[in-house]
Scaffold this motif. Sequence first.
Motif, short mmCIF file in Angstrom:
data_model
loop_
_atom_site.label_atom_id
_atom_site.label_comp_id
_atom_site.label_asym_id
_atom_site.label_seq_id
_atom_site.Cartn_x
_atom_site.Cartn_y
_atom_site.Cartn_z
N LEU A 49 106.41 58.86 56.78
CA LEU A 49 106.59 59.34 55.41
C LEU A 49 108.05 59.24 55.02
CD1 LEU A 49 104.27 62.46 55.57
CD2 LEU A 49 103.75 60.21 54.63
N PRO A 50 108.37 59.13 53.75
CA PRO A 50 107.50 59.20 52.59
C PRO A 50 106.81 57.87 52.28
CG PRO A 50 109.74 58.93 51.84
CD PRO A 50 109.78 59.02 53.35
N ILE A 51 105.76 57.96 51.46
CA ILE A 51 105.06 56.77 50.96
C ILE A 51 105.35 56.69 49.47
CG2 ILE A 51 102.81 55.70 50.56
CD1 ILE A 51 101.84 57.25 53.09
N ARG A 52 105.78 55.51 49.02
CA ARG A 52 106.15 55.31 47.61
C ARG A 52 105.22 54.33 46.92
NH1 ARG A 52 111.56 56.87 47.00
NH2 ARG A 52 112.68 56.77 48.96
N LEU A 53 104.95 54.61 45.68
CA LEU A 53 104.25 53.67 44.81
C LEU A 53 105.34 52.93 44.05
CD1 LEU A 53 101.48 52.79 43.82
CD2 LEU A 53 101.70 54.48 42.01
N LEU A 54 105.43 51.63 44.25
CA LEU A 54 106.50 50.83 43.65
C LEU A 54 106.04 50.26 42.31
CD1 LEU A 54 107.67 49.03 46.91
CD2 LEU A 54 108.49 51.18 45.93
N PRO A 55 106.96 49.94 41.43
CA PRO A 55 106.59 49.45 40.10
C PRO A 55 106.04 48.03 40.09
CG PRO A 55 108.97 49.55 40.30
CD PRO A 55 108.41 50.16 41.55
N SER A 56 106.25 47.27 41.15
CA SER A 56 105.79 45.87 41.19
C SER A 56 104.32 45.80 41.56
CB SER A 56 106.64 45.08 42.18
OG SER A 56 106.73 45.77 43.41
N PRO A 62 99.34 47.77 43.15
CA PRO A 62 100.75 48.11 43.30
C PRO A 62 101.28 47.82 44.69
CG PRO A 62 99.40 50.09 43.43
CD PRO A 62 98.49 48.95 43.05
N ASP A 63 102.56 47.47 44.75
CA ASP A 63 103.25 47.41 46.04
C ASP A 63 103.46 48.84 46.51
OD1 ASP A 63 103.36 44.66 45.94
OD2 ASP A 63 105.45 44.58 45.30
N ILE A 64 103.47 49.01 47.82
CA ILE A 64 103.62 50.33 48.42
C ILE A 64 104.80 50.28 49.38
CG2 ILE A 64 102.51 52.08 49.87
CD1 ILE A 64 99.82 50.97 48.76
N GLY A 65 105.67 51.27 49.30
CA GLY A 65 106.81 51.37 50.21
C GLY A 65 106.55 52.45 51.25
N TYR A 77 113.93 51.82 58.52
CA TYR A 77 114.11 51.14 57.23
C TYR A 77 112.85 51.33 56.40
CZ TYR A 77 111.29 47.52 59.52
OH TYR A 77 110.30 46.85 60.17
N GLU A 78 112.92 50.96 55.14
CA GLU A 78 111.75 50.99 54.28
C GLU A 78 111.16 49.59 54.19
OE1 GLU A 78 109.99 53.00 50.28
OE2 GLU A 78 112.09 53.28 50.78
N ALA A 79 109.83 49.53 54.27
CA ALA A 79 109.12 48.25 54.17
C ALA A 79 108.25 48.25 52.93
CB ALA A 79 108.25 48.03 55.41
N VAL A 80 108.10 47.07 52.34
CA VAL A 80 107.24 46.88 51.17
C VAL A 80 105.95 46.21 51.63
CG1 VAL A 80 106.99 45.74 48.94
CG2 VAL A 80 109.20 46.71 49.61
N LEU A 81 104.82 46.79 51.22
CA LEU A 81 103.51 46.25 51.51
C LEU A 81 102.92 45.73 50.21
CD1 LEU A 81 102.26 49.24 53.68
CD2 LEU A 81 103.29 47.11 54.50
N SER A 82 102.58 44.46 50.17
CA SER A 82 102.02 43.84 48.96
C SER A 82 100.60 43.38 49.21
CB SER A 82 102.87 42.64 48.52
OG SER A 82 104.17 43.06 48.17
#
Length: 120
Positions: A49-56, A62-65, A77-82
């Motif tokens: 955690l945390p889990i973010r909802l990204l604007p892309s 949505p992409d998720i961080g 680090y933070e990773a982006v899941l698409s």
Amino acid sequence: MKTNEGKGEEDIVYVTGQGWCGSGGCTMLILQPTESAFKVLGRVTIVQLPIRLLPSLNYGHPDIGVRVQGGGILPGYEAVLSFDGKTYPGNPSVPPARKTTAARGKVIIANNENSMPLYD
């Protein structure tokens, strides 16, 4: 946590407990409601955690961080899941997930010591 972005609506669930967590984190499920059930869009391991909802968006989803740390991964680090049209990546520490230093979005599941589990 429900998302209301893109074509559909997703439910994001952070699952903790024996069998769902390891030294690198716990499991996140990304679910899309159907008429009478849920379609699994992603089952992501080693999530912190945390889990973010990204604007892309990708393919209307949505992409998720997520935070990646532990299990030998230091520093974190933070990773982006698409979404790739079929699913989200299953592991945020390897491609197609990607590292980011500029993830901006809404925290939808926080690392909160006051959180309460649904089941004990």
